[in-house]
Design a protein around this motif. Structure first.
Motif, mmCIF file in Angstrom:
data_model
loop_
_atom_site.group_PDB
_atom_site.id
_atom_site.type_symbol
_atom_site.label_atom_id
_atom_site.label_comp_id
_atom_site.label_asym_id
_atom_site.label_seq_id
_atom_site.Cartn_x
_atom_site.Cartn_y
_atom_site.Cartn_z
ATOM 1 N N ILE A 186 -13.534 -14.925 9.792
ATOM 2 C CA ILE A 186 -12.722 -13.713 8.937
ATOM 3 C C ILE A 186 -11.375 -14.996 8.545
ATOM 4 C CG2 ILE A 186 -10.830 -12.840 10.193
ATOM 5 C CD1 ILE A 186 -12.910 -11.376 10.473
ATOM 6 N N GLN A 187 -11.174 -14.706 6.702
ATOM 7 C CA GLN A 187 -9.791 -15.158 6.429
ATOM 8 C C GLN A 187 -8.958 -14.225 6.912
ATOM 9 O OE1 GLN A 187 -11.595 -17.066 2.721
ATOM 10 N NE2 GLN A 187 -13.406 -16.213 3.376
ATOM 11 N N LEU A 188 -7.529 -15.014 7.061
ATOM 12 C CA LEU A 188 -6.173 -13.955 6.775
ATOM 13 C C LEU A 188 -5.738 -15.232 6.401
ATOM 14 C CD1 LEU A 188 -5.924 -14.055 10.907
ATOM 15 C CD2 LEU A 188 -6.540 -13.075 9.316
ATOM 16 N N ASN A 189 -4.776 -14.738 5.325
ATOM 17 C CA ASN A 189 -4.018 -15.592 4.026
ATOM 18 C C ASN A 189 -1.913 -15.020 4.123
ATOM 19 O OD1 ASN A 189 -6.505 -16.994 3.359
ATOM 20 N ND2 ASN A 189 -6.995 -14.850 1.905
ATOM 21 N N ALA A 190 -1.689 -15.973 4.921
ATOM 22 C CA ALA A 190 0.012 -15.119 4.530
ATOM 23 C C ALA A 190 0.109 -14.724 2.842
ATOM 24 C CB ALA A 190 0.636 -16.643 4.833
ATOM 25 N N THR A 191 1.201 -14.245 2.708
ATOM 26 C CA THR A 191 0.634 -13.349 1.551
ATOM 27 C C THR A 191 2.496 -12.958 0.387
ATOM 28 O OG1 THR A 191 -1.586 -12.514 1.458
ATOM 29 C CG2 THR A 191 -0.484 -11.299 -0.620
ATOM 30 N N ALA A 192 2.635 -13.391 -0.131
ATOM 31 C CA ALA A 192 4.157 -12.667 -0.675
ATOM 32 C C ALA A 192 4.221 -11.953 -0.907
ATOM 33 C CB ALA A 192 4.498 -13.990 -1.537
ATOM 34 N N SER A 193 5.633 -11.054 -0.897
ATOM 35 C CA SER A 193 5.447 -9.703 -1.792
ATOM 36 C C SER A 193 7.507 -9.514 -1.813
ATOM 37 C CB SER A 193 4.962 -8.612 -0.972
ATOM 38 O OG SER A 193 5.379 -7.443 -1.339
ATOM 39 N N GLU A 194 7.388 -9.557 -2.906
ATOM 40 C CA GLU A 194 9.132 -9.059 -3.113
ATOM 41 C C GLU A 194 9.699 -7.851 -2.526
ATOM 42 O OE1 GLU A 194 9.762 -9.158 -7.133
ATOM 43 O OE2 GLU A 194 9.310 -10.754 -7.757
ATOM 44 N N ASP A 195 8.629 -6.731 -2.541
ATOM 45 C CA ASP A 195 9.234 -5.127 -1.626
ATOM 46 C C ASP A 195 9.045 -5.671 -0.117
ATOM 47 O OD1 ASP A 195 9.547 -3.783 -4.288
ATOM 48 O OD2 ASP A 195 7.686 -3.696 -3.904
ATOM 49 N N ILE A 196 8.506 -6.443 0.326
ATOM 50 C CA ILE A 196 8.029 -6.396 2.114
ATOM 51 C C ILE A 196 8.883 -7.379 2.323
ATOM 52 C CG2 ILE A 196 7.075 -3.822 1.897
ATOM 53 C CD1 ILE A 196 4.945 -5.602 3.098
ATOM 54 N N GLY A 197 8.902 -8.759 1.769
ATOM 55 C CA GLY A 197 8.394 -10.099 2.412
ATOM 56 C C GLY A 197 7.073 -10.897 2.816
ATOM 57 N N THR A 198 6.653 -11.512 3.077
ATOM 58 C CA THR A 198 5.621 -11.962 3.508
ATOM 59 C C THR A 198 4.787 -11.673 4.437
ATOM 60 O OG1 THR A 198 6.099 -14.066 2.659
ATOM 61 C CG2 THR A 198 4.077 -14.621 3.927
ATOM 62 N N TYR A 199 3.315 -11.328 3.952
ATOM 63 C CA TYR A 199 2.808 -10.571 5.353
ATOM 64 C C TYR A 199 1.017 -11.428 5.192
ATOM 65 C CZ TYR A 199 0.621 -8.446 0.579
ATOM 66 O OH TYR A 199 -0.327 -8.623 -0.352
ATOM 67 N N VAL A 200 0.687 -10.781 6.090
ATOM 68 C CA VAL A 200 -0.961 -10.696 5.778
ATOM 69 C C VAL A 200 -2.548 -10.145 5.326
ATOM 70 C CG1 VAL A 200 -2.536 -12.178 7.705
ATOM 71 C CG2 VAL A 200 -0.728 -12.173 8.071
#
Length: 229
Positions: A100-114
């Motif tokens: 399993i790979q989990l990556n913190a991902t930036a979004s201008e709309d909702i903030g950082t999600y996984v």
């Protein structure tokens, strides 16, 4: 003669300590300054008055440390960061993946999600619990919101997420669902491609999960301007 022997042994011991200290510095300290210093020490000085163009040498980037096991839960190993080699998970036969790979991902709309290793958004369900971890999405709910499952003996590689916050919880059917901050995490069957967040705010209870297990920010409201008659 005895005095000379003692002096020699003392000199060897001091030299050994100096070597060990240098090794410690090389292991724990940044490599760039040492490399730069070595370059300065060995580079020939330019000839005075010579019309020379200095050579531009790109400094080598410091190698990324290999991930180590930060935590174990049952037979699942959770690593200190992303893998330093390409990973090929075995096909999921319904009991979860071995990697399993989990990556913190930036979004201008909702903030950082996984997101998972395929870029799919991961969600939390407000009707679950984090302390203790428990999933309350089963049956038809789990068809719409498939849980992210890891096999026993599997490996989890988080990037941008504290590995101590990652784990799993056993579901009612005996499978093991990945958790972040204690919250079980899910996919959404209406997300068609990486980066989709169509599950955000569904029913007021489903939200993309943040790297610490919190809800992410609700999507901004879209206000349409009425067209002139």
């Amino acid at each position: 003669m005895l005095l000379h022997s003692r002096i020699a042994r003392t000199a060897i011991a001091l030299a050994s300590v100096a070597v060990l200290a240098a090794c410690d510095d090389a292991t724990t300290g940044p490599a760039a300054p040492a490399t730069a210093a070595a370059s300065q020490a060995t580079a020939p000085s330019p000839t005075a008055g010579a019309d020379t163009t200095p050579e531009v040498v790109d400094a080598p980037s410091a190698p990324q440390p290999a991930p180590t096991v930060a935590k174990t839960q049952g037979r699942v190993r959770i690593y200190s960061g992303p893998s330093d080699v390409p990973l090929t998970p075995a096909p999921d036969t319904g009991r979860g993946s071995n990697i399993i790979q989990l990556n913190a991902t930036a979004s201008e709309d909702i903030g950082t999600y996984v997101a998972d290793g395929q870029g799919r958004t991961l969600y939390r369900f407000d009707k679950d619990t984090a302390k203790p971890s428990k999933s309350n999405c089963n049956g038809d709910c789990a068809k719409t919101w498939p849980p992210l499952l890891v096999k026993g003996g599997g490996q989890i590689y988080p990037s941008g997420i504290n590995p101590k916050l990652v784990g799993y919880v056993e579901r009612a059917d005996g499978t093991c669902q990945v958790t972040i901050g204690g919250w079980p995490v899910y996919l959404f069957d209406k997300d068609a491609k990486p980066g989709d967040i169509n599950g955000q705010g569904v029913g007021g209870t489903w939200f993309a999960i943040s790297p610490v297990g919190d809800r992410t920010t609700s999507l901004p409201e879209v206000v349409t301007t009425p067209t002139a008659p």
